[in-house]
Design a protein around this motif. Structure first.
Motif, PDB file in Angstrom:
ATOM      1  N   LYS A   1       0.839  -1.200   0.000  1.00 35.39           N
ATOM      2  CA  LYS A   1       0.000   0.000   0.000  1.00 35.39           C
ATOM      3  C   LYS A   1       0.875   1.251   0.000  1.00 35.39           C
ATOM      4  O   LYS A   1       0.582   2.233  -0.680  1.00 35.39           O
ATOM      5  CB  LYS A   1      -0.921  -0.027   1.228  1.00 35.39           C
ATOM      6  CG  LYS A   1      -1.680   1.239   1.484  1.00 35.39           C
ATOM      7  CD  LYS A   1      -3.058   1.201   0.898  1.00 35.39           C
ATOM      8  CE  LYS A   1      -3.922   2.345   1.359  1.00 35.39           C
ATOM      9  NZ  LYS A   1      -3.753   3.582   0.648  1.00 35.39           N
ATOM     10  N   GLU A   2       1.978   1.199   0.752  1.00 37.35           N
ATOM     11  CA  GLU A   2       2.901   2.337   0.802  1.00 37.35           C
ATOM     12  C   GLU A   2       3.478   2.641  -0.583  1.00 37.35           C
ATOM     13  O   GLU A   2       3.555   3.797  -0.998  1.00 37.35           O
ATOM     14  CB  GLU A   2       4.021   2.054   1.806  1.00 37.35           C
ATOM     15  CG  GLU A   2       5.007   3.190   1.954  1.00 37.35           C
ATOM     16  CD  GLU A   2       6.115   2.867   2.941  1.00 37.35           C
ATOM     17  OE1 GLU A   2       7.237   3.360   2.717  1.00 37.35           O
ATOM     18  OE2 GLU A   2       5.867   2.124   3.916  1.00 37.35           O
ATOM     19  N   GLU A   3       3.897   1.594  -1.306  1.00 35.08           N
ATOM     20  CA  GLU A   3       4.431   1.799  -2.657  1.00 35.08           C
ATOM     21  C   GLU A   3       3.355   2.342  -3.590  1.00 35.08           C
ATOM     22  O   GLU A   3       3.625   3.252  -4.387  1.00 35.08           O
ATOM     23  CB  GLU A   3       5.007   0.492  -3.208  1.00 35.08           C
ATOM     24  CG  GLU A   3       6.298   0.088  -2.559  1.00 35.08           C
ATOM     25  CD  GLU A   3       6.884  -1.197  -3.102  1.00 35.08           C
ATOM     26  OE1 GLU A   3       7.985  -1.558  -2.655  1.00 35.08           O
ATOM     27  OE2 GLU A   3       6.263  -1.857  -3.979  1.00 35.08           O
ATOM     28  N   ILE A   4       2.155   1.815  -3.501  1.00 34.78           N
ATOM     29  CA  ILE A   4       1.056   2.282  -4.350  1.00 34.78           C
ATOM     30  C   ILE A   4       0.794   3.765  -4.100  1.00 34.78           C
ATOM     31  O   ILE A   4       0.650   4.551  -5.042  1.00 34.78           O
ATOM     32  CB  ILE A   4      -0.216   1.437  -4.112  1.00 34.78           C
ATOM     33  CG1 ILE A   4       0.025  -0.006  -4.573  1.00 34.78           C
ATOM     34  CG2 ILE A   4      -1.420   2.049  -4.828  1.00 34.78           C
ATOM     35  CD1 ILE A   4      -1.001  -1.010  -4.082  1.00 34.78           C
ATOM     36  N   ASP A   5       0.771   4.158  -2.832  1.00 42.32           N
ATOM     37  CA  ASP A   5       0.549   5.562  -2.490  1.00 42.32           C
ATOM     38  C   ASP A   5       1.654   6.455  -3.040  1.00 42.32           C
ATOM     39  O   ASP A   5       1.383   7.535  -3.578  1.00 42.32           O
ATOM     40  CB  ASP A   5       0.448   5.736  -0.970  1.00 42.32           C
ATOM     41  CG  ASP A   5      -0.833   5.149  -0.393  1.00 42.32           C
ATOM     42  OD1 ASP A   5      -1.781   4.862  -1.164  1.00 42.32           O
ATOM     43  OD2 ASP A   5      -0.877   4.959   0.843  1.00 42.32           O
ATOM     44  N   LYS A   6       2.899   6.012  -2.925  1.00 46.14           N
ATOM     45  CA  LYS A   6       4.023   6.818  -3.433  1.00 46.14           C
ATOM     46  C   LYS A   6       3.965   6.944  -4.953  1.00 46.14           C
ATOM     47  O   LYS A   6       4.246   8.010  -5.509  1.00 46.14           O
ATOM     48  CB  LYS A   6       5.357   6.222  -2.990  1.00 46.14           C
ATOM     49  CG  LYS A   6       5.654   6.475  -1.529  1.00 46.14           C
ATOM     50  CD  LYS A   6       7.010   5.971  -1.144  1.00 46.14           C
ATOM     51  CE  LYS A   6       7.299   6.263   0.324  1.00 46.14           C
ATOM     52  NZ  LYS A   6       8.643   5.838   0.718  1.00 46.14           N
ATOM     53  N   ILE A   7       3.623   5.871  -5.638  1.00 44.59           N
ATOM     54  CA  ILE A   7       3.512   5.911  -7.102  1.00 44.59           C
ATOM     55  C   ILE A   7       2.398   6.868  -7.514  1.00 44.59           C
ATOM     56  O   ILE A   7       2.556   7.664  -8.438  1.00 44.59           O
ATOM     57  CB  ILE A   7       3.282   4.497  -7.659  1.00 44.59           C
ATOM     58  CG1 ILE A   7       4.524   3.630  -7.415  1.00 44.59           C
ATOM     59  CG2 ILE A   7       2.939   4.540  -9.149  1.00 44.59           C
ATOM     60  CD1 ILE A   7       4.274   2.134  -7.507  1.00 44.59           C
ATOM     61  N   ALA A   8       1.277   6.800  -6.808  1.00 45.70           N
ATOM     62  CA  ALA A   8       0.128   7.660  -7.115  1.00 45.70           C
ATOM     63  C   ALA A   8       0.455   9.137  -6.914  1.00 45.70           C
ATOM     64  O   ALA A   8      -0.185  10.003  -7.526  1.00 45.70           O
ATOM     65  CB  ALA A   8      -1.064   7.259  -6.256  1.00 45.70           C
ATOM     66  N   GLN A   9       1.436   9.449  -6.088  1.00 42.32           N
ATOM     67  CA  GLN A   9       1.803  10.840  -5.805  1.00 42.32           C
ATOM     68  C   GLN A   9       2.778  11.428  -6.822  1.00 42.32           C
ATOM     69  O   GLN A   9       3.078  12.618  -6.755  1.00 42.32           O
ATOM     70  CB  GLN A   9       2.385  10.945  -4.401  1.00 42.32           C
ATOM     71  CG  GLN A   9       1.366  10.689  -3.318  1.00 42.32           C
ATOM     72  CD  GLN A   9       1.986  10.626  -1.934  1.00 42.32           C
ATOM     73  OE1 GLN A   9       3.149  10.953  -1.738  1.00 42.32           O
ATOM     74  NE2 GLN A   9       1.203  10.190  -0.961  1.00 42.32           N
ATOM     75  N   ILE A  10       3.255  10.630  -7.762  1.00 42.62           N
ATOM     76  CA  ILE A  10       4.198  11.153  -8.760  1.00 42.62           C
ATOM     77  C   ILE A  10       3.423  12.017  -9.747  1.00 42.62           C
ATOM     78  O   ILE A  10       2.580  11.520 -10.501  1.00 42.62           O
ATOM     79  CB  ILE A  10       4.955  10.012  -9.474  1.00 42.62           C
ATOM     80  CG1 ILE A  10       5.823   9.245  -8.468  1.00 42.62           C
ATOM     81  CG2 ILE A  10       5.802  10.576 -10.626  1.00 42.62           C
ATOM     82  CD1 ILE A  10       6.516   8.019  -9.048  1.00 42.62           C
ATOM     83  N   LYS A  11       3.691  13.306  -9.715  1.00 46.18           N
ATOM     84  CA  LYS A  11       2.998  14.255 -10.593  1.00 46.18           C
ATOM     85  C   LYS A  11       3.376  13.994 -12.055  1.00 46.18           C
ATOM     86  O   LYS A  11       4.537  13.772 -12.368  1.00 46.18           O
ATOM     87  CB  LYS A  11       3.353  15.684 -10.214  1.00 46.18           C
ATOM     88  CG  LYS A  11       2.761  16.123  -8.889  1.00 46.18           C
ATOM     89  CD  LYS A  11       3.000  17.591  -8.663  1.00 46.18           C
ATOM     90  CE  LYS A  11       2.556  18.163  -7.376  1.00 46.18           C
ATOM     91  NZ  LYS A  11       1.727  17.498  -6.498  1.00 46.18           N
ATOM     92  N   GLY A  12       2.366  13.985 -12.916  1.00 47.98           N
ATOM     93  CA  GLY A  12       2.593  13.770 -14.342  1.00 47.98           C
ATOM     94  C   GLY A  12       2.534  12.316 -14.746  1.00 47.98           C
ATOM     95  O   GLY A  12       2.653  11.997 -15.919  1.00 47.98           O
ATOM     96  N   LEU A  13       2.329  11.426 -13.786  1.00 51.47           N
ATOM     97  CA  LEU A  13       2.229  10.001 -14.069  1.00 51.47           C
ATOM     98  C   LEU A  13       0.766   9.591 -13.990  1.00 51.47           C
ATOM     99  O   LEU A  13       0.113   9.776 -12.967  1.00 51.47           O
ATOM    100  CB  LEU A  13       3.047   9.210 -13.052  1.00 51.47           C
ATOM    101  CG  LEU A  13       3.356   7.752 -13.379  1.00 51.47           C
ATOM    102  CD1 LEU A  13       4.236   7.658 -14.612  1.00 51.47           C
ATOM    103  CD2 LEU A  13       4.037   7.078 -12.201  1.00 51.47           C
ATOM    104  N   SER A  14       0.248   9.076 -15.084  1.00 47.07           N
ATOM    105  CA  SER A  14      -1.135   8.603 -15.120  1.00 47.07           C
ATOM    106  C   SER A  14      -1.139   7.108 -14.902  1.00 47.07           C
ATOM    107  O   SER A  14      -0.498   6.361 -15.652  1.00 47.07           O
ATOM    108  CB  SER A  14      -1.755   8.956 -16.484  1.00 47.07           C
ATOM    109  OG  SER A  14      -3.047   8.432 -16.574  1.00 47.07           O
ATOM    110  N   ILE A  15      -1.833   6.651 -13.842  1.00 49.48           N
ATOM    111  CA  ILE A  15      -1.830   5.233 -13.520  1.00 49.48           C
ATOM    112  C   ILE A  15      -3.263   4.697 -13.415  1.00 49.48           C
ATOM    113  O   ILE A  15      -4.211   5.449 -13.206  1.00 49.48           O
ATOM    114  CB  ILE A  15      -1.069   4.937 -12.214  1.00 49.48           C
ATOM    115  CG1 ILE A  15      -1.742   5.621 -11.016  1.00 49.48           C
ATOM    116  CG2 ILE A  15       0.390   5.329 -12.337  1.00 49.48           C
ATOM    117  CD1 ILE A  15      -1.204   5.185  -9.677  1.00 49.48           C
TER     118      ILE A  15
END
Length: 152
Positions: free
Chosen positions: A133-147
């Motif tokens: 969950k921590e990794e998912i949250d960090k990935i989701a916070q990367i500005k300009g990255l659509s996931i």
């Protein structure tokens, strides 16, 4: 969970994603297909990364790819150290630019022996496999990255 990266990570999003991949993973790979033309940039990059090199293997399969014929790929396995991180971040500004002839193919990351960031550059497909969950949250916070998260 699969996290599909829906766009090409470019510029700051690329650098932020690479920084996080280097934090999360212990190994990354690059693929050189000797049966394909590549220019001297590939040799130069491999030379720059030589101190981080773990091993080179000839393989028909690597994360995201299965070759049905032709020659196998040479898979270069590297440690995720600080010097390699800076090289990977500065040699290009786009995740999907890891294609021949200018660069090795399919920059991907491995965590504890399992594929984590799978990048099939010439197909414009990239995704992350994680249950954290921590990794998912960090990935989701990367500005300009659509996931897009795909639960399995």
């Amino acid at each position: 969970m699969f996290i599909s990266i829906e766009n090409d990570a470019k510029n700051k999003a690329y650098r932020d994603l690479i920084d996080f991949a280097f934090e999360a993973c212990d190994t990354f790979i690059l693929v050189v297909r000797k049966s394909m033309f590549f220019n001297q940039n590939v040799d130069y990059l491999l030379e720059e990364l030589k101190y981080s090199l773990i091993e080179v293997k000839e393989q028909w399969v690597w994360p995201g790819t299965f070759l049905a014929g032709g020659a196998p790929g040479q898979i270069y396995y590297y440690n995720t150290d600080k010097k390699a991180r800076e090289i990977i971040k500065t040699v290009t500004s786009s995740l999907h630019s890891w294609v021949h002839p200018d660069l090795p193919e399919d920059l991907s990351f491995i965590k504890n022996g399992k594929p984590w960031l799978i990048n099939t550059s010439h197909e414009f497909e990239s995704y992350i496999i994680t249950e954290s969950k921590e990794e998912i949250d960090k990935i989701a916070q990367i500005k300009g990255l659509s996931i897009r998260c795909i639960y399995r």
